[in-house]
Design a protein around this motif. Structure first.
Motif, short mmCIF file in Angstrom:
data_model
loop_
_atom_site.label_atom_id
_atom_site.label_comp_id
_atom_site.label_asym_id
_atom_site.label_seq_id
_atom_site.Cartn_x
_atom_site.Cartn_y
_atom_site.Cartn_z
N MET A 1 12.25 40.99 22.49
CA MET A 1 11.57 40.81 21.23
C MET A 1 10.13 41.29 21.37
SD MET A 1 10.95 37.21 19.23
CE MET A 1 12.31 37.38 18.11
N THR A 2 9.69 42.04 20.40
CA THR A 2 8.33 42.58 20.41
C THR A 2 7.33 41.52 19.95
OG1 THR A 2 9.18 44.78 19.92
CG2 THR A 2 6.86 44.39 19.44
N ASP A 3 6.21 41.43 20.65
CA ASP A 3 5.12 40.56 20.22
C ASP A 3 4.30 41.37 19.22
OD1 ASP A 3 2.63 39.20 19.97
OD2 ASP A 3 3.02 38.17 21.86
N THR A 4 4.57 41.16 17.96
CA THR A 4 3.98 41.93 16.87
C THR A 4 2.46 41.90 16.92
OG1 THR A 4 5.93 41.49 15.52
CG2 THR A 4 3.95 42.24 14.37
N GLU A 5 1.90 40.73 17.13
CA GLU A 5 0.44 40.59 17.13
C GLU A 5 -0.22 41.39 18.25
OE1 GLU A 5 -2.85 37.04 17.64
OE2 GLU A 5 -0.91 36.55 16.74
N LYS A 6 0.33 41.30 19.45
CA LYS A 6 -0.24 42.04 20.58
C LYS A 6 -0.09 43.55 20.38
CE LYS A 6 0.18 38.46 24.05
NZ LYS A 6 0.84 38.01 25.26
N LEU A 7 1.05 43.98 19.84
CA LEU A 7 1.25 45.40 19.59
C LEU A 7 0.28 45.90 18.54
CD1 LEU A 7 2.72 48.02 20.11
CD2 LEU A 7 4.50 47.27 18.50
N GLU A 8 0.08 45.14 17.48
CA GLU A 8 -0.86 45.53 16.43
C GLU A 8 -2.27 45.70 16.99
OE1 GLU A 8 -0.50 46.30 13.19
OE2 GLU A 8 1.65 45.92 13.08
N ILE A 9 -2.67 44.80 17.87
CA ILE A 9 -4.00 44.89 18.48
C ILE A 9 -4.12 46.15 19.32
CG2 ILE A 9 -5.53 43.82 20.22
CD1 ILE A 9 -4.48 41.07 19.11
N LYS A 10 -3.08 46.46 20.13
CA LYS A 10 -3.11 47.68 20.95
C LYS A 10 -3.20 48.92 20.08
CE LYS A 10 -2.89 48.28 24.85
NZ LYS A 10 -3.93 48.40 25.89
N ILE A 11 -2.46 48.95 18.99
CA ILE A 11 -2.49 50.11 18.09
C ILE A 11 -3.88 50.25 17.48
CG2 ILE A 11 -1.59 51.07 15.93
CD1 ILE A 11 1.14 49.75 16.70
N LYS A 12 -4.42 49.16 17.00
CA LYS A 12 -5.75 49.20 16.38
C LYS A 12 -6.80 49.66 17.39
CE LYS A 12 -9.15 46.43 13.95
NZ LYS A 12 -9.63 45.10 13.62
N ASP A 13 -6.75 49.09 18.59
CA ASP A 13 -7.72 49.44 19.63
C ASP A 13 -7.61 50.90 20.07
OD1 ASP A 13 -8.68 46.86 19.53
OD2 ASP A 13 -7.76 46.23 21.42
N SER A 14 -6.40 51.46 19.98
CA SER A 14 -6.17 52.84 20.42
C SER A 14 -6.78 53.86 19.45
CB SER A 14 -4.68 53.12 20.56
OG SER A 14 -4.07 53.30 19.29
N GLY A 15 -6.91 53.46 18.18
CA GLY A 15 -7.39 54.38 17.16
C GLY A 15 -6.31 55.32 16.64
N LEU A 16 -5.09 55.17 17.14
CA LEU A 16 -3.99 56.01 16.68
C LEU A 16 -3.39 55.45 15.39
CD1 LEU A 16 -2.23 56.57 20.13
CD2 LEU A 16 -3.73 58.17 18.91
N LYS A 17 -2.83 56.32 14.60
CA LYS A 17 -2.19 55.92 13.35
C LYS A 17 -0.73 55.59 13.61
CE LYS A 17 -5.76 56.91 10.76
NZ LYS A 17 -6.55 55.87 10.19
N LYS A 18 -0.21 54.63 12.85
CA LYS A 18 1.19 54.25 13.01
C LYS A 18 2.13 55.40 12.70
CE LYS A 18 0.47 49.36 12.17
NZ LYS A 18 0.68 48.24 11.27
#
Length: 72
Positions: free
Chosen positions: A1-18
């Motif tokens: 199961m994916t930890d949605t909150e942690k993944l969202e933070i990594k995506i935001k911090d990366s600066g990459l678009k979904k």
């Protein structure tokens, strides 16, 4: 199961678009969002690409984001 909150933070911090990440792993944006919110599952090959793109290098961080234990 994916930890949605942690993944969202990594995506935001990366600066990459979904949409960019979705295309990199061969999904539509809707399909990507479904995987992020546990309505579908990422394939192992998709997880590897995401880890590369999001600079997730430690096994612990990878497990915490993509292999969250239910109830944890």
């Amino acid at each position: 199961m994916t930890d949605t909150e942690k993944l969202e933070i990594k995506i935001k911090d990366s600066g990459l678009k979904k949409i960019y990440l979705a295309e990199k792993i061969g999904l539509s944006l809707a399909g990507f969002k479904n995987c992020c919110t546990n309505k579908a599952e990422f394939k192992a090959s998709q997880i590897e690409i995401l880890c590369d793109e999001l600079k997730i290098q430690s096994l612990e961080e990878k497990q915490a984001i993509f292999f969250k234990r239910v109830g944890a």
